[in-house]
Design a protein around this motif. Structure first.
Motif, mmCIF file in Angstrom:
data_model
loop_
_atom_site.group_PDB
_atom_site.id
_atom_site.type_symbol
_atom_site.label_atom_id
_atom_site.label_comp_id
_atom_site.label_asym_id
_atom_site.label_seq_id
_atom_site.Cartn_x
_atom_site.Cartn_y
_atom_site.Cartn_z
ATOM 1 N N LEU A 22 0.893 -1.272 0.339
ATOM 2 C CA LEU A 22 -0.036 0.031 0.071
ATOM 3 C C LEU A 22 1.025 1.194 -0.088
ATOM 4 O O LEU A 22 1.743 1.260 0.794
ATOM 5 C CB LEU A 22 -0.755 0.001 1.559
ATOM 6 N N ILE A 23 0.514 2.326 -0.774
ATOM 7 C CA ILE A 23 1.274 3.584 -1.008
ATOM 8 C C ILE A 23 0.729 4.078 0.288
ATOM 9 O O ILE A 23 -0.677 4.727 0.300
ATOM 10 C CB ILE A 23 1.202 4.142 -2.244
ATOM 11 N N GLU A 24 1.383 4.281 1.383
ATOM 12 C CA GLU A 24 0.805 5.230 2.623
ATOM 13 C C GLU A 24 1.271 6.414 2.653
ATOM 14 O O GLU A 24 0.288 7.345 3.183
ATOM 15 C CB GLU A 24 1.551 4.322 3.612
ATOM 16 N N ALA A 25 2.287 7.099 2.153
ATOM 17 C CA ALA A 25 2.726 8.509 1.850
ATOM 18 C C ALA A 25 3.183 8.862 0.578
ATOM 19 O O ALA A 25 4.197 8.095 0.406
ATOM 20 C CB ALA A 25 3.271 8.792 3.234
ATOM 21 N N VAL A 26 3.016 9.945 0.332
ATOM 22 C CA VAL A 26 3.754 10.556 -0.884
ATOM 23 C C VAL A 26 4.169 12.120 -0.530
ATOM 24 O O VAL A 26 3.100 12.863 0.027
ATOM 25 C CB VAL A 26 3.050 10.382 -2.157
ATOM 26 N N ASP A 27 5.097 12.466 -0.579
ATOM 27 C CA ASP A 27 5.444 13.856 -0.315
ATOM 28 C C ASP A 27 6.313 14.629 -1.395
ATOM 29 O O ASP A 27 7.473 14.070 -1.480
ATOM 30 C CB ASP A 27 6.041 14.345 0.988
ATOM 31 N N ASP A 28 5.644 15.199 -2.306
ATOM 32 C CA ASP A 28 6.360 15.819 -3.477
ATOM 33 C C ASP A 28 7.416 16.678 -3.302
ATOM 34 O O ASP A 28 8.250 16.692 -3.971
ATOM 35 C CB ASP A 28 5.218 16.340 -4.438
ATOM 36 N N GLU A 29 7.121 17.561 -2.211
ATOM 37 C CA GLU A 29 8.278 18.441 -1.801
ATOM 38 C C GLU A 29 9.459 17.928 -1.408
ATOM 39 O O GLU A 29 10.627 18.390 -1.910
ATOM 40 C CB GLU A 29 7.492 19.486 -0.743
ATOM 41 N N LYS A 48 3.601 0.528 2.715
ATOM 42 C CA LYS A 48 3.538 -0.747 3.368
ATOM 43 C C LYS A 48 3.274 -2.154 3.001
ATOM 44 O O LYS A 48 2.374 -2.018 1.954
ATOM 45 C CB LYS A 48 2.533 -0.087 4.605
ATOM 46 N N VAL A 49 4.061 -3.208 3.347
ATOM 47 C CA VAL A 49 3.977 -4.439 3.136
ATOM 48 C C VAL A 49 2.555 -4.852 3.389
ATOM 49 O O VAL A 49 2.337 -4.990 4.757
ATOM 50 C CB VAL A 49 5.232 -5.401 3.297
ATOM 51 N N LEU A 50 1.660 -5.473 2.738
ATOM 52 C CA LEU A 50 0.374 -5.925 3.098
ATOM 53 C C LEU A 50 0.382 -7.486 2.907
ATOM 54 O O LEU A 50 -0.289 -8.035 3.742
ATOM 55 C CB LEU A 50 -0.809 -5.585 2.203
ATOM 56 N N GLU A 51 1.132 -8.037 1.955
ATOM 57 C CA GLU A 51 1.259 -9.406 1.697
ATOM 58 C C GLU A 51 2.352 -9.822 1.140
ATOM 59 O O GLU A 51 3.215 -8.825 0.603
ATOM 60 C CB GLU A 51 -0.069 -9.905 0.922
ATOM 61 N N GLY A 52 2.815 -11.059 1.001
ATOM 62 C CA GLY A 52 3.889 -11.657 0.390
ATOM 63 C C GLY A 52 4.903 -12.248 1.271
ATOM 64 O O GLY A 52 4.858 -12.426 2.660
ATOM 65 N N ASN A 60 6.408 -9.225 11.138
ATOM 66 C CA ASN A 60 5.057 -8.992 11.611
ATOM 67 C C ASN A 60 4.724 -7.607 10.804
ATOM 68 O O ASN A 60 3.433 -7.732 10.284
ATOM 69 C CB ASN A 60 4.904 -8.634 13.164
ATOM 70 N N SER A 61 5.450 -6.592 10.593
ATOM 71 C CA SER A 61 4.833 -5.297 9.719
ATOM 72 C C SER A 61 6.513 -5.138 9.125
ATOM 73 O O SER A 61 7.383 -5.472 9.855
ATOM 74 C CB SER A 61 4.733 -4.333 10.776
ATOM 75 N N PHE A 62 6.215 -4.345 8.100
ATOM 76 C CA PHE A 62 7.438 -3.866 7.357
ATOM 77 C C PHE A 62 6.883 -2.735 6.471
ATOM 78 O O PHE A 62 5.866 -2.791 5.785
ATOM 79 C CB PHE A 62 7.790 -5.116 6.284
ATOM 80 N N ALA A 63 7.704 -1.550 6.700
ATOM 81 C CA ALA A 63 7.486 -0.464 5.567
ATOM 82 C C ALA A 63 8.696 -0.204 5.226
ATOM 83 O O ALA A 63 10.017 -0.291 5.692
ATOM 84 C CB ALA A 63 6.775 0.482 6.541
ATOM 85 N N ILE A 64 8.596 0.245 3.808
ATOM 86 C CA ILE A 64 9.799 1.107 3.022
ATOM 87 C C ILE A 64 9.484 2.490 2.679
ATOM 88 O O ILE A 64 8.403 2.708 2.235
ATOM 89 C CB ILE A 64 10.007 0.164 1.801
ATOM 90 N N THR A 65 10.488 3.312 3.051
ATOM 91 C CA THR A 65 10.439 4.616 2.636
ATOM 92 C C THR A 65 11.599 5.063 1.581
ATOM 93 O O THR A 65 12.703 4.596 2.095
ATOM 94 C CB THR A 65 10.399 5.710 3.869
ATOM 95 N N ALA A 66 11.203 5.682 0.561
ATOM 96 C CA ALA A 66 12.458 6.063 -0.366
ATOM 97 C C ALA A 66 12.312 7.727 -0.316
ATOM 98 O O ALA A 66 11.379 8.364 -0.450
ATOM 99 C CB ALA A 66 12.244 5.608 -1.769
ATOM 100 N N LEU A 117 14.053 1.044 5.825
ATOM 101 C CA LEU A 117 13.125 -0.141 6.127
ATOM 102 C C LEU A 117 12.864 -0.054 7.634
ATOM 103 O O LEU A 117 13.700 0.001 8.444
ATOM 104 C CB LEU A 117 13.775 -1.538 5.800
ATOM 105 N N VAL A 118 11.580 0.024 8.018
ATOM 106 C CA VAL A 118 10.996 -0.040 9.548
ATOM 107 C C VAL A 118 10.164 -1.435 9.522
ATOM 108 O O VAL A 118 9.380 -1.629 8.786
ATOM 109 C CB VAL A 118 10.055 0.922 9.677
ATOM 110 N N TYR A 119 10.681 -2.152 10.500
ATOM 111 C CA TYR A 119 10.019 -3.357 10.476
ATOM 112 C C TYR A 119 10.060 -4.173 12.122
ATOM 113 O O TYR A 119 10.795 -3.603 12.795
ATOM 114 C CB TYR A 119 10.959 -4.360 9.671
ATOM 115 N N GLU A 120 9.198 -5.244 12.006
ATOM 116 C CA GLU A 120 9.016 -5.538 13.362
ATOM 117 C C GLU A 120 9.257 -7.308 13.089
ATOM 118 O O GLU A 120 8.515 -7.912 12.267
ATOM 119 C CB GLU A 120 7.609 -5.538 14.086
ATOM 120 N N LYS A 121 10.252 -7.858 13.572
ATOM 121 C CA LYS A 121 10.730 -9.410 13.471
ATOM 122 C C LYS A 121 9.687 -10.131 14.192
ATOM 123 O O LYS A 121 9.309 -9.826 15.015
ATOM 124 C CB LYS A 121 12.017 -9.424 13.865
ATOM 125 N N LYS A 122 9.440 -11.289 13.574
ATOM 126 C CA LYS A 122 8.485 -12.184 14.283
ATOM 127 C C LYS A 122 9.306 -12.870 15.485
ATOM 128 O O LYS A 122 8.624 -13.347 16.679
ATOM 129 C CB LYS A 122 7.905 -13.264 13.158
#
Length: 148
Positions: free
Chosen positions: A73-80, A87-91, A98-104, A115-120
């Motif tokens: 899911l594209i959670e945030a976009v900041d054009d400036e 945010k990873v939903l599946e896969g 448990n959770s995984f997010a990627i910000t570029a 990469l922000v994550y929570e290991k199982k």
């Protein structure tokens, strides 16, 4: 309770960050053409070709010698700030986390992946090879964008 972590890598890029930011919003479907040994397929599950907050996308890619998939899911976009968060939903990633997010972030001549994550489990490895994959794809895109 999970074990939280954050990995950050920044690399200097030869072309302006706005090109990367625009590429991931408008031409993400071309990543598989530019980096075919790393990314096999991209698709949009929900949303338009011009990706925005709320769009749901999918990738098929090579990681640690195996073909893997992710739905994000594209959670945030900041054009400036030239920033996008997925945010990873599946896969495959969620088999270990448990959770995984990627910000570029592509400000000026720097590409930064976070990469922000929570290991199982405590024994789950840090996603260093996944971060390395992002860096390798960034190099491929840089070469493509710089030469065109």
């Amino acid at each position: 309770m999970g074990f939280k972590g954050k990995l950050i890598a920044s690399m200097e890029i030869k072309c302006g960050g706005h090109l990367f930011h625009d590429f991931y919003q408008i031409n993400a479907h071309h990543v598989s053409n530019i980096s075919p040994d790393k990314v096999h397929h991209f698709n949009i599950h929900e949303g338009d070709q011009d990706l925005k907050v709320g769009s749901i996308i999918g990738w098929k890619y090579n990681h640690d010698g195996k073909v893997k998939v992710t739905k994000q899911l594209i959670e945030a976009v900041d054009d400036e700030k030239k920033l996008i968060t997925w945010k990873v939903l599946e896969g495959d990633t969620l088999e270990l986390y448990n959770s995984f997010a990627i910000t570029a972030s592509f400000e000026e001549n720097w590409a930064t992946w976070t990469l922000v994550y929570e290991k199982k489990t405590e024994d789950t490895p840090e996603p260093i090879t996944l971060l390395s994959l992002m860096i390798d794809i960034t190099r491929d895109l840089e070469s493509h964008l710089h030469n065109n």
